[in-house]
Design a protein around this motif. Structure first.
Motif, PDB file in Angstrom:
ATOM      1  N   PRO A  53       0.837  -1.211   0.000  1.00 45.88           N
ATOM      2  CA  PRO A  53       0.000   0.000   0.000  1.00 45.88           C
ATOM      3  C   PRO A  53       0.869   1.257   0.000  1.00 45.88           C
ATOM      4  N   PRO A  54       0.269   2.435  -0.097  1.00 41.29           N
ATOM      5  CA  PRO A  54       1.037   3.677  -0.022  1.00 41.29           C
ATOM      6  C   PRO A  54       1.917   3.713   1.230  1.00 41.29           C
ATOM      7  N   LEU A  55       3.099   4.286   1.079  1.00 41.92           N
ATOM      8  CA  LEU A  55       4.120   4.239   2.128  1.00 41.92           C
ATOM      9  C   LEU A  55       4.650   5.632   2.416  1.00 41.92           C
ATOM     10  N   VAL A  56       4.871   5.921   3.712  1.00 45.78           N
ATOM     11  CA  VAL A  56       5.575   7.128   4.139  1.00 45.78           C
ATOM     12  C   VAL A  56       6.682   6.706   5.084  1.00 45.78           C
ATOM     13  N   THR A  57       7.881   7.233   4.882  1.00 43.51           N
ATOM     14  CA  THR A  57       8.996   6.927   5.779  1.00 43.51           C
ATOM     15  C   THR A  57       9.318   8.157   6.628  1.00 43.51           C
ATOM     16  N   ILE A  58       9.801   7.882   7.844  1.00 44.62           N
ATOM     17  CA  ILE A  58      10.195   8.941   8.767  1.00 44.62           C
ATOM     18  C   ILE A  58      11.672   8.772   9.099  1.00 44.62           C
ATOM     19  N   SER A  68       8.906   6.903  -2.024  1.00 44.03           N
ATOM     20  CA  SER A  68       7.759   7.151  -1.144  1.00 44.03           C
ATOM     21  C   SER A  68       7.861   8.545  -0.564  1.00 44.03           C
ATOM     22  N   ASP A  69       6.740   9.019  -0.021  1.00 39.12           N
ATOM     23  CA  ASP A  69       6.748  10.277   0.709  1.00 39.12           C
ATOM     24  C   ASP A  69       7.645  10.116   1.935  1.00 39.12           C
ATOM     25  N   HIS A  70       8.280  11.206   2.337  1.00 39.57           N
ATOM     26  CA  HIS A  70       9.274  11.124   3.404  1.00 39.57           C
ATOM     27  C   HIS A  70       9.190  12.357   4.287  1.00 39.57           C
ATOM     28  N   VAL A  71       9.258  12.147   5.613  1.00 42.10           N
ATOM     29  CA  VAL A  71       9.270  13.250   6.566  1.00 42.10           C
ATOM     30  C   VAL A  71      10.558  13.158   7.377  1.00 42.10           C
ATOM     31  N   THR A  72      11.266  14.261   7.467  1.00 45.94           N
ATOM     32  CA  THR A  72      12.513  14.272   8.216  1.00 45.94           C
ATOM     33  C   THR A  72      12.701  15.641   8.842  1.00 45.94           C
ATOM     34  N   ARG A 100      38.688  20.290  19.774  1.00 38.44           N
ATOM     35  CA  ARG A 100      38.827  18.827  19.709  1.00 38.44           C
ATOM     36  C   ARG A 100      37.488  18.210  20.098  1.00 38.44           C
ATOM     37  N   ILE A 101      36.661  17.990  19.090  1.00 39.91           N
ATOM     38  CA  ILE A 101      35.272  17.550  19.296  1.00 39.91           C
ATOM     39  C   ILE A 101      35.097  16.156  18.718  1.00 39.91           C
ATOM     40  N   ALA A 102      34.589  15.244  19.520  1.00 43.75           N
ATOM     41  CA  ALA A 102      34.340  13.869  19.081  1.00 43.75           C
ATOM     42  C   ALA A 102      32.894  13.726  18.617  1.00 43.75           C
ATOM     43  N   PHE A 103      32.659  12.676  17.839  1.00 44.29           N
ATOM     44  CA  PHE A 103      31.299  12.421  17.325  1.00 44.29           C
ATOM     45  C   PHE A 103      30.987  10.930  17.429  1.00 44.29           C
ATOM     46  N   VAL A 104      29.814  10.616  17.999  1.00 40.88           N
ATOM     47  CA  VAL A 104      29.348   9.230  18.099  1.00 40.88           C
ATOM     48  C   VAL A 104      28.263   9.040  17.050  1.00 40.88           C
ATOM     49  N   LYS A 105      28.542   8.180  16.078  1.00 36.68           N
ATOM     50  CA  LYS A 105      27.652   8.007  14.930  1.00 36.68           C
ATOM     51  C   LYS A 105      26.461   7.123  15.264  1.00 36.68           C
ATOM     52  N   GLY A 106      25.387   7.288  14.478  1.00 39.74           N
ATOM     53  CA  GLY A 106      24.199   6.442  14.615  1.00 39.74           C
ATOM     54  C   GLY A 106      24.313   5.201  13.746  1.00 39.74           C
ATOM     55  N   LEU A 107      23.225   4.483  13.615  1.00 39.43           N
ATOM     56  CA  LEU A 107      23.205   3.238  12.849  1.00 39.43           C
ATOM     57  C   LEU A 107      23.699   3.452  11.420  1.00 39.43           C
ATOM     58  N   THR A 108      24.462   2.493  10.925  1.00 35.13           N
ATOM     59  CA  THR A 108      24.999   2.609   9.566  1.00 35.13           C
ATOM     60  C   THR A 108      23.901   2.585   8.512  1.00 35.13           C
ATOM     61  N   SER A 109      22.749   2.001   8.835  1.00 32.27           N
ATOM     62  CA  SER A 109      21.651   1.914   7.870  1.00 32.27           C
ATOM     63  C   SER A 109      20.793   3.172   7.832  1.00 32.27           C
ATOM     64  N   SER A 110      21.102   4.134   8.691  1.00 29.45           N
ATOM     65  CA  SER A 110      20.246   5.315   8.830  1.00 29.45           C
ATOM     66  C   SER A 110      20.744   6.465   7.959  1.00 29.45           C
ATOM     67  N   THR A 111      19.878   6.950   7.067  1.00 34.30           N
ATOM     68  CA  THR A 111      20.239   8.100   6.239  1.00 34.30           C
ATOM     69  C   THR A 111      20.335   9.367   7.074  1.00 34.30           C
ATOM     70  N   SER A 112      19.528   9.480   8.134  1.00 31.25           N
ATOM     71  CA  SER A 112      19.610  10.657   8.998  1.00 31.25           C
ATOM     72  C   SER A 112      20.914  10.651   9.785  1.00 31.25           C
ATOM     73  N   ALA A 113      21.359   9.462  10.210  1.00 28.54           N
ATOM     74  CA  ALA A 113      22.636   9.362  10.918  1.00 28.54           C
ATOM     75  C   ALA A 113      23.781   9.789  10.012  1.00 28.54           C
ATOM     76  N   MET A 135      10.679  18.579   5.117  1.00 23.97           N
ATOM     77  CA  MET A 135      11.798  18.747   6.045  1.00 23.97           C
ATOM     78  C   MET A 135      11.402  19.766   7.104  1.00 23.97           C
ATOM     79  N   LEU A 136      11.375  19.314   8.357  1.00 21.09           N
ATOM     80  CA  LEU A 136      10.978  20.175   9.466  1.00 21.09           C
ATOM     81  C   LEU A 136      12.208  20.847  10.083  1.00 21.09           C
ATOM     82  N   THR A 137      11.977  21.927  10.792  1.00 20.75           N
ATOM     83  CA  THR A 137      13.066  22.722  11.361  1.00 20.75           C
ATOM     84  C   THR A 137      13.615  22.084  12.628  1.00 20.75           C
TER      85      THR A 137
END
Length: 358
Positions: free
Chosen positions: A153-158, A167-171, A192-205, A333-335
């Protein structure tokens, strides 16, 4: 018999549309059109039908209506981790928008397991849901091959774009959010700033990590690969990253995590090591989940409008269901808003600190 004579269903039997039609002296089709709020019905006939519906306590059969309109008024919502406070806030927004339009919500939690995701989506397809919303879930080409795409069926991803199906997408504006956060840290003297990354499968990460690297380069600072730690959006992965970072010979003066749960894990690790926040190390996250503003945490973070994300996704989906697939996929795309709290402060010299033995 006149139109005003009440016609009651036989004792013990639920009134049907035929009973309402007989009581009004009109056809069942006319009753159906009134209940469907069709415009071509006269005001007098509409008032009569609605009065008899109330008098007979008639309740339309959802099954019959669904078969007639090829709808079930059910939406499947598939989340990656229901334990993450981000998910319930988004789902709350989805539910509110669906409730306004008299749609049901079927919630499935995958635990980020591909096989469970496939099984749930197949089950939702078999239940003939009108649409799907994937919350922090993507749909890979391999996973999509397990379905008959024509039945999907119709799909929306977040927050994560589906690589298999347009598909329609909200981010949220991930890059702007991280950029604002990094500029806040730069203004406090952090380099000297470190970064902890999110899931490798995540486009937002991926977008958040990209913004971190771009901000460092824009300031002319070295992007030290040792300061980037792979996480998985859980408190545990944040704690592991925090311990690794503060045990370095030249530890960071600030740690940015790709979500609040990992940032909270970092805070716990630093506390265990006897490191003060923000006096020794500043810590920041992303999402602004409800617990982040608690006085005992007071986390500097990027606010993602989670409830609005959910309502927006649900409305996009309902528009797609009711309007058909002609319109190309839409991206909303929300603020993102910087929330400065107590876990960030002015930078101290990045020197080796005495740690509490574990």
């Amino acid at each position: 018999m006149t139109k005003q004579d009440p016609v009651l269903a036989p004792s013990g039997r639920r009134p049907t549309i035929l009973d309402v039609a007989a009581a009004c002296g009109v056809s069942p089709a006319t009753v159906s059109n009134v209940l469907a709020e069709k415009r071509h019905i006269s005001a007098e006939t509409r008032a009569l039908v609605l009065a008899k519906v109330q008098e007979l306590k008639y309740v339309a059969s959802a099954t019959a209506r669904g078969l007639r309109m090829n709808r079930t008024w059910s939406i499947g919502v598939v989340v990656g981790d229901i334990a993450n406070p981000f998910s319930p806030e988004v789902v709350g927004g989805v539910e509110e928008a669906l409730w306004e339009r008299k749609n049901n919500l079927i919630l499935c939690n995958t635990g980020f397991r591909s096989e469970r995701k496939i099984a749930y989506i197949q089950s939702l397809i078999d239940k003939h849901v009108d649409g799907l919303i994937l919350v922090t879930q993507t749909l890979t080409v391999k996973e999509a091959s397990a379905f008959d795409i024509k039945r999907l069926p119709p799909l929306v991803t977040i927050n994560r774009v589906s690589e298999a199906i347009p598909s329609d997408h909200v981010t949220v504006d991930n890059e702007q959010g991280v950029t604002d956060l990094m500029n806040h840290l730069f203004a406090l003297g952090h380099k000297r700033i470190a970064f902890v990354k999110g899931l490798t499968s995540s486009t937002s990460a991926a977008a958040r990590h990209k913004a971190y690297r771009a901000a460092m380069k824009h300031q002319g600072l070295l992007v030290d690969h040792e300061l980037t730690i792979q996480g998985d959006y859980t408190i545990e992965s944040g704690a592991i990253a925090g311990r690794r970072l503060v045990e370095m010979s030249s530890p960071p003066t600030a740690i940015v995590a790709a979500n609040d749960m990992m940032a909270i894990g970092v805070l716990g690790a630093l506390r265990d090591k006897g490191i003060s926040v923000p006096e020794d190390v500043s810590v920041a996250g992303f999402d602004d989940v409800s617990i982040s503003s608690h006085p005992l945490i007071n986390l500097t973070t990027i606010e993602q409008p989670k409830y609005e994300t959910g309502t927006t996704a649900a409305r996009l989906l309902l528009e797609r269901i009711e309007g058909g697939p002609a319109e190309p996929p839409r991206v909303v795309m929300l603020t993102a808003n910087l929330k400065i709290r107590g876990t960030t402060g002015r930078a101290r010299p990045a020197t080796r600190r005495k740690l509490i033995p574990q």
